[in-house]
Design a protein around this motif. Structure first.
Motif, PDB file in Angstrom:
ATOM      1  N   ILE A  23     -71.380 111.462 -25.804  1.00 40.46           N
ATOM      2  CA  ILE A  23     -70.218 110.505 -25.263  1.00 40.46           C
ATOM      3  C   ILE A  23     -69.563 110.212 -26.509  1.00 40.46           C
ATOM      4  O   ILE A  23     -70.129 109.989 -27.556  1.00 40.46           O
ATOM      5  N   PRO A  24     -68.253 110.096 -26.578  1.00 40.27           N
ATOM      6  CA  PRO A  24     -67.179 109.680 -27.429  1.00 40.27           C
ATOM      7  C   PRO A  24     -67.785 108.369 -28.148  1.00 40.27           C
ATOM      8  O   PRO A  24     -68.025 107.412 -27.746  1.00 40.27           O
ATOM      9  N   GLY A  25     -67.901 108.544 -29.562  1.00 37.23           N
ATOM     10  CA  GLY A  25     -68.577 107.458 -30.179  1.00 37.23           C
ATOM     11  C   GLY A  25     -69.808 107.012 -30.242  1.00 37.23           C
ATOM     12  O   GLY A  25     -70.709 106.123 -30.627  1.00 37.23           O
ATOM     13  N   ARG A  26     -70.725 108.075 -29.297  1.00 34.75           N
ATOM     14  CA  ARG A  26     -72.242 107.669 -29.433  1.00 34.75           C
ATOM     15  C   ARG A  26     -72.876 109.157 -29.949  1.00 34.75           C
ATOM     16  O   ARG A  26     -72.149 110.130 -30.358  1.00 34.75           O
ATOM     17  N   ARG A  27     -74.154 109.093 -30.066  1.00 34.63           N
ATOM     18  CA  ARG A  27     -74.948 110.093 -30.493  1.00 34.63           C
ATOM     19  C   ARG A  27     -75.432 110.956 -29.434  1.00 34.63           C
ATOM     20  O   ARG A  27     -75.805 112.399 -29.606  1.00 34.63           O
ATOM     21  N   ARG A  28     -75.921 110.571 -28.196  1.00 33.73           N
ATOM     22  CA  ARG A  28     -76.344 111.435 -27.052  1.00 33.73           C
ATOM     23  C   ARG A  28     -75.398 111.706 -25.910  1.00 33.73           C
ATOM     24  O   ARG A  28     -74.212 110.710 -25.854  1.00 33.73           O
ATOM     25  N   CYS A  29     -75.600 112.503 -25.246  1.00 34.07           N
ATOM     26  CA  CYS A  29     -74.937 112.717 -23.951  1.00 34.07           C
ATOM     27  C   CYS A  29     -75.352 111.633 -22.753  1.00 34.07           C
ATOM     28  O   CYS A  29     -76.301 110.933 -23.012  1.00 34.07           O
ATOM     29  N   ARG A  30     -74.652 112.107 -21.706  1.00 40.76           N
ATOM     30  CA  ARG A  30     -75.040 110.922 -20.649  1.00 40.76           C
ATOM     31  C   ARG A  30     -76.274 110.980 -20.031  1.00 40.76           C
ATOM     32  O   ARG A  30     -76.919 110.059 -19.579  1.00 40.76           O
ATOM     33  N   TRP A  31     -76.609 112.194 -20.133  1.00 36.27           N
ATOM     34  CA  TRP A  31     -78.108 112.489 -19.462  1.00 36.27           C
ATOM     35  C   TRP A  31     -79.181 112.068 -20.216  1.00 36.27           C
ATOM     36  O   TRP A  31     -80.308 111.705 -19.984  1.00 36.27           O
ATOM     37  N   HIS A  32     -78.934 111.697 -21.611  1.00 35.94           N
ATOM     38  CA  HIS A  32     -80.039 111.610 -22.650  1.00 35.94           C
ATOM     39  C   HIS A  32     -79.839 109.920 -23.213  1.00 35.94           C
ATOM     40  O   HIS A  32     -80.226 109.874 -24.420  1.00 35.94           O
ATOM     41  N   GLY A  33     -78.934 109.089 -22.670  1.00 32.84           N
ATOM     42  CA  GLY A  33     -79.094 107.796 -22.939  1.00 32.84           C
ATOM     43  C   GLY A  33     -77.557 107.378 -23.760  1.00 32.84           C
ATOM     44  O   GLY A  33     -77.319 106.362 -24.241  1.00 32.84           O
TER      45      GLY A  33
END
Length: 65
Positions: A23-33
């Motif tokens: 996810i933009p600005g995050r470290r993980r995808c939507r499936w992993h938190g």
């Protein structure tokens, strides 16, 4: 300087790295938190606090077995 991640970095159930973009600005995808922000309302926080002992017990039982 920001780090641009091309992959999520989490491990799948098969043990391979997740290939989904985070996810933009995050470290993980939507499936992993990547979308999780936790409970925001007082009601949601209270509900989460009530569920915590049950979740911890379930995780502890899974680790022992």
């Amino acid at each position: 300087m920001s780090i641009v991640r091309s992959c999520c970095g989490a491990r799948t159930r098969a043990g391979t790295p997740c290939r989904t973009k985070p996810i933009p600005g995050r470290r993980r995808c939507r499936w992993h938190g990547g979308r999780s922000t936790g409970p925001k309302t007082p009601e949601g926080r209270a509900k989460a606090a009530l569920n915590l002992p049950r979740i911890r017990a379930a995780r502890g039982a899974a680790e022992v077995g």
